[in-house]
Design an enzyme around this catalytic site. Structure first.
Site, PDB file in Angstrom:
ATOM      1  N   GLY A 180       0.496  -1.455   0.162  1.00 36.54           N
ATOM      2  CA  GLY A 180      -0.540  -0.082  -0.083  1.00 36.54           C
ATOM      3  C   GLY A 180       1.016   1.450  -0.338  1.00 36.54           C
ATOM      4  N   ASP A 181       2.136   1.250   0.730  1.00 36.03           N
ATOM      5  CA  ASP A 181       2.844   2.514   0.462  1.00 36.03           C
ATOM      6  C   ASP A 181       3.359   2.440  -0.574  1.00 36.03           C
ATOM      7  OD1 ASP A 181       2.283   4.127   3.210  1.00 36.03           O
ATOM      8  OD2 ASP A 181       3.911   1.650   4.068  1.00 36.03           O
ATOM      9  N   LEU A 182       3.738   1.329  -1.117  1.00 37.45           N
ATOM     10  CA  LEU A 182       5.305   1.262  -2.087  1.00 37.45           C
ATOM     11  C   LEU A 182       3.895   1.883  -3.181  1.00 37.45           C
ATOM     12  CD1 LEU A 182       6.542  -1.457  -1.481  1.00 37.45           C
ATOM     13  CD2 LEU A 182       7.611   0.875  -0.539  1.00 37.45           C
ATOM     14  N   GLN A 212      -3.935   5.457  -0.448  1.00 35.22           N
ATOM     15  CA  GLN A 212      -3.345   3.902  -0.785  1.00 35.22           C
ATOM     16  C   GLN A 212      -4.714   3.231  -0.749  1.00 35.22           C
ATOM     17  OE1 GLN A 212      -1.650   4.716   4.158  1.00 35.22           O
ATOM     18  NE2 GLN A 212      -0.166   3.912   2.705  1.00 35.22           N
TER      19      GLN A 212
END
Length: 409
Positions: A180-182, A212
């Site tokens: 989700g972050d990446l 996200q």
């Protein structure tokens, strides 16, 4: 050297001359800004002087307790300058706006509403600089009923549907990395570059809104359209595929491999490699459509592939198949780091952070003119205060001392 920004840098690249003010913390925002720094942008990481990015203390750590240096921080903050600045103080807010007037991009990943509370919302930034781009990365985006909710990576994997379709039927699992972050970082970089192109063309910036949850939804492959078209809900398939067969994980002598020779062309190549040419014309499994049949696959195809793989090691299978059909050893991270192909593509690179050397992942964007991640370093808290506040903004020593004394920097 000094680039056209007037900020002293020693790098070049396609984004040379672009100044980015990086207000972000942890992963999604820092990674987004770092990708742009690797392409030559001058990224100034801005941290509260008493509350810097908490990942400066994340493992892996090198050094003695109390002076431990974080490889995690180094990986996501290479190629950046760093200043300390308290945005909650009026002088800090004013100093930031002075920077905005000379910058091109601001990236932040606060919870929605925080920039407004700081009186640094998009409208205020555009008053200072009509061409400024504000890239905001958050859990659920800037609009919608869930926008104010706090979120981590797992929040996005859960709310975006990915968690429900990964793992096994008995136990859905989150993907084993902060996807989700990446993914939000990657979309943030794409959106920022698009807005930068528009600002160059028109002189007007944009507000880039990255969620996200949105990012995860876009990575669920065919699950969404399958549901809207047929009503079927995608569930975990383990290491298999819902219809492509043979395609998945198979055991070998010393571990596992991914075997993906499901097309007629690749199946023919596999039969030849493993010395079973007669299977090419076997009337029960001679076409892809027949091999996709679950009963035929489980009764005929799966045992064949299991037998092929079980007789060899990962290295033997990789060498045998070569460029003939898709087969990849399922590698541990130690094997990935040692992979000569990975090394040749500069996907394991050195980064220095406060005198400690780390090896981190490189930039997957490969440009013919090169990128700037090789032999990069990550900054200490406020290490570039003098260069930015005096050299770039033109503040004199008395002004700097006042800011220090009042806890602004």
């Amino acid at each position: 050297m000094n680039n056209e920004t007037g900020i002293p840098v020693a790098r070049s690249g396609p984004l040379t001359g672009v100044v980015i003010l990086d207000l972000t913390r942890v992963v999604a925002g820092p990674y987004c800004a770092m990708l742009l720094a690797d392409m030559g942008a001058t990224v100034i990481k801005i941290e509260h002087p008493q509350d810097p990015d908490l990942t400066r203390e994340f493992p892996p750590l090198q050094g003695a307790d109390g002076n431990a240096i974080s490889g995690f921080f180094a990986q996501y903050n290479r190629n950046k300058m760093a200043v300390s600045l308290n945005l909650k103080q009026p002088a800090g807010r004013q100093t930031f706006l002075d920077m905005v007037r000379k910058a091109h991009i601001v990236i932040e990943n606060f919870r929605p509403g925080t920039m407004e509370k700081l009186s640094l919302d998009y409208a205020t930034l555009t008053e200072a600089n009509p061409a400024i781009i504000l890239t905001s990365i958050s859990g659920f985006g800037q609009q919608g009923p869930n926008a104010p909710r706090p979120a981590f990576d797992s929040s996005a994997q859960a709310s975006g549907g990915l968690w429900s379709m990964n793992g096994t039927v008995e136990e859905p699992m989150r993907v084993g990395t902060v996807l989700g972050d990446l993914s939000a970082a990657l979309y943030g970089a794409i959106g920022t570059l698009a807005a930068l192109r528009e600002a160059d063309r028109t002189g007007h910036g944009q507000w880039v809104d990255i969620s996200q949850q949105d990012s995860i939804i876009s990575l669920t492959e065919n699950a969404l359209v399958t549901y809207t078209a047929t009503g079927k809900i995608t569930v975990p398939e383990g290491n298999g595929h819902p219809f492509v067969k043979p395609y998945g994980r198979y055991a070998c002598k010393d571990g596992y491999v991914f075997f993906g020779a499901y097309t007629d062309k690749f199946w023919r190549e596999a039969c030849i490699v493993f010395g079973d040419e007669a299977l090419i014309t076997d009337p029960e499994i001679d076409t892809m459509a027949k091999r996709f049949n679950p009963d035929v696959h489980d009764r005929r195809v799966k045992p064949i592939v299991e037998g092929w793989c079980a007789r060899h090691t990962k290295a033997e299978l990789e060498a045998m198949t070569g460029a003939r059909f898709p087969l990849s050893p399922i590698k541990g991270i130690d094997e990935v780091v040692a992979d000569p192909h990975v090394r040749q593509r500069d996907m394991v690179i050195p980064v220095q952070y406060q005198g400690v050397d780390f090896e981190v992942f490189g930039n997957p964007v490969k440009l013919s003119g090169g990128t700037c991640e090789q032999h990069a370093s990550a900054p200490g808290v406020g290490q570039d205060n003098e260069a930015i506040y005096a050299g770039w903004l033109g503040k004199d020593e008395d002004e700097l001392e006042t800011l220090r004394r009042n806890g602004v920097i």
